[in-house]
Design an enzyme around this catalytic site. Structure first.
Site, PDB file in Angstrom:
ATOM      1  N   TYR A 232       0.849  -1.188   0.000  1.00  0.00           N
ATOM      2  CA  TYR A 232       0.000   0.000   0.000  1.00  0.00           C
ATOM      3  C   TYR A 232       0.885   1.238   0.000  1.00  0.00           C
ATOM      4  CZ  TYR A 232      -3.604   3.334   1.534  1.00  0.00           C
ATOM      5  OH  TYR A 232      -4.482   4.397   1.632  1.00  0.00           O
TER       6      TYR A 232
ATOM      7  N   ASP B 217       9.171   2.746   0.340  1.00  0.00           N
ATOM      8  CA  ASP B 217       8.090   3.431   1.045  1.00  0.00           C
ATOM      9  C   ASP B 217       8.220   3.030   2.515  1.00  0.00           C
ATOM     10  OD1 ASP B 217       5.820   4.342   2.224  1.00  0.00           O
ATOM     11  OD2 ASP B 217       4.424   3.489   0.772  1.00  0.00           O
TER      12      ASP B 217
ATOM     13  N   LYS C  96       3.750   8.616   9.396  1.00  0.00           N
ATOM     14  CA  LYS C  96       3.464   7.986  10.672  1.00  0.00           C
ATOM     15  C   LYS C  96       4.422   8.422  11.797  1.00  0.00           C
ATOM     16  CE  LYS C  96       0.597   4.595   8.541  1.00  0.00           C
ATOM     17  NZ  LYS C  96       0.669   3.881   7.294  1.00  0.00           N
TER      18      LYS C  96
HETATM   19  C1  PLP Z   1       0.032   4.364   5.967  1.00  0.00           C
HETATM   20  C2  PLP Z   1       0.840   4.177   4.729  1.00  0.00           C
HETATM   21  C3  PLP Z   1       0.741   5.057   3.644  1.00  0.00           C
HETATM   22  C4  PLP Z   1      -0.269   6.167   3.599  1.00  0.00           C
HETATM   23  O1  PLP Z   1      -0.077   7.105   4.591  1.00  0.00           O
HETATM   24  P1  PLP Z   1      -1.318   8.047   5.045  1.00  0.00           P
HETATM   25  O2  PLP Z   1      -0.703   8.959   6.045  1.00  0.00           O
HETATM   26  O3  PLP Z   1      -2.362   7.134   5.594  1.00  0.00           O
HETATM   27  O4  PLP Z   1      -1.791   8.746   3.824  1.00  0.00           O
HETATM   28  C5  PLP Z   1       1.590   4.879   2.576  1.00  0.00           C
HETATM   29  N1  PLP Z   1       2.497   3.879   2.554  1.00  0.00           N
HETATM   30  C6  PLP Z   1       2.612   3.008   3.572  1.00  0.00           C
HETATM   31  C7  PLP Z   1       3.641   1.937   3.519  1.00  0.00           C
HETATM   32  C8  PLP Z   1       1.772   3.119   4.683  1.00  0.00           C
HETATM   33  O5  PLP Z   1       1.866   2.218   5.668  1.00  0.00           O
END
Ligand code: PLP
Length: 415
Positions: free
Chosen positions: A128, A223, A251
């Protein structure tokens, strides 16, 4: 509000029952509006690595608050956080702050294309990268949790540039490069997957991607929105010793406030406006409150022994979970790295999303409800990793393992 929530997985659709409405959080705990207390293994989906509402973070926020909430102009705090990120994350020589992980991933994608002059990107099934159009192909997190097809509203002309491969499958990536000569801008992945449950990279996978991208003049992007400052202080790239060209963060670096970031080699980042021509902007980006929570959180993480403690706590937890399922006769496979863990209710091994789908989601739903009744808040999805924090004590872990033992035993009786 669609589904009664502001983000899909919160609605408990895949585990059944009603979502718990939180009133307040502190340390490893969350309290619902009825006053019930839960030991929380979601941690706001990652940011709460020092524990919720850490007193030092709150105090710093209060001090900053007095000076105003947003400047829309440069502030000293963003420079401070930028320095900390650059020092910590091996690939990052320059960094741009944004307001969410989604925003960071959207921007990094544009940068990949701008720098290489190529339109295609390779992502992995079950990973994701936020909800931007081009990433909503075989995506993880809520898309996987709800078993949704790729989202309507995304133009086919957009997703035809998104190529996908199974995680941990270097051969598939090789084939994509061979089939699309000089057309692939890069490869983006979660270096440890937390949005399809919890999947770790097989030895050689990250290294292989590093070589392949180099060979084809493409960029490697980690990511690390979830893994940054969680898998180690320098993220998964520091832990595994593989340095990508670009990195996205989120995060933890926001310490519970909305922050994202992308960064990487100066040569590439210099393309970002106003240093270069690639446009990306944000009204609230780098705002003092968000920067403050991030700075204080990273300072707390720098304390000696932080990651050793997180590793030990989480290992004890996952071992207890695996053991309690086995005692009750349920198949299970799972693991942890640092402050991240996950398990699947199936035989395993789970090396990619296809294998992850073997997990017994119905059983997980029962387990989830049973754990809630025992005061343990797990992610309401079989396809989301679990998170521990510095605030989770030995006692909390023992209580949690006992709840797993009782829950598995109870479920085995009714089956
Ligand atoms: C949570 C997450 C996102 C998206 O971040 P948001 O702050 O929810 O938009 C993108 N990449 C990874 C790996 C994530 O865990």
């Amino acid at each position: 509000m669609p589904g009664g929530v502001s983000s899909p997985v919160r609605a408990f659709k895949s585990v059944g029952g009603q979502p718990i409405v939180f009133d307040r959080v502190k340390g490893p705990y969350a309290w619902d509006v009825d006053g019930n207390r839960y030991i929380d293994y979601v941690g706001s989906w990652g940011p709460a690595i020092c524990g919720h509402a850490h007193p030092e973070v709150i105090t710093s926020l209060q001090e900053t608050l007095e000076k105003g909430t947003s400047f829309g102009a440069p502030c000293e705090l963003e420079n401070k956080l930028a320095k900390m990120v650059i020092e910590a994350v091996p690939s990052v020589e320059m960094v741009r702050f944004v307001n969410s992980g989604t925003e960071a991933c959207m921007a990094v994608l544009r940068l990949m294309r701008a720098f290489t002059g190529r339109d295609k990107v390779i992502k992995f099934e079950g990973c994701y990268h936020g909800h931007a159009d081009m990433f909503l192909v075989k995506a993880g997190s809520g898309v996987a949790t709800l078993g949704l097809p790729d989202s309507p509203g995304v133009p086919r002309s957009t997703t035809q540039n998104t190529l996908t491969a199974p995680y941990n499958d270097l051969e598939a990536v090789k084939e994509l490069f061979a089939e699309n000569p000089d057309a692939i801008s890069g490869v983006i992945l979660e270096p440890v997957v937390g949005n399809a449950g919890f999947i770790t990279p097989e030895p050689g996978f990250l290294e292989g991607l590093r070589e392949l991208t180099k060979e084809h003049g493409a960029l490697l992007v980690f990511d690390e929105v979830m893994t940054g400052f969680r898998i180690s202080y320098g993220g998964a790239q520091a832990r595994f010793g593989v340095t990508p060209d670009l990195t996205t963060l989120g995060k933890v670096i926001g310490g519970g406030l909305p922050v994202g970031a992308y960064g990487g080699r100066a040569e590439i980042m210099s393309m970002v406006a106003p240093a270069g021509p690639m446009y990306q902007a944000g009204t609230l980006s780098g705002n003092p409150l968000a920067m403050t929570a991030g700075i204080k959180t990273l300072e707390l993480l720098q304390q000696e022994g932080t990651y050793e403690k997180l590793e030990a706590t989480t290992k004890k937890l996952i071992e207890g979970i695996l053991q309690s399922a086995k005692e009750a006769g349920f198949p299970i496979t799972g693991s942890s790295i640092s402050a991240m863990f996950g398990f699947y209710l199936c035989e395993g091994p789970v090396r990619n999303f296809e294998e992850a789908k073997a997990t017994n989601t119905e059983l997980f739903g029962k387990l989830h409800r049973s754990m809630l009744e025992r005061g343990i808040y797990l992610a309401p999805s079989a396809f989301e990793a679990g998170f521990t924090s510095m605030a989770h004590s030995e006692d909390d872990i023992d209580t949690t393992i006992k709840a797993f033992q009782e829950s598995f035993a109870d479920i085995s009786k009714i089956l």
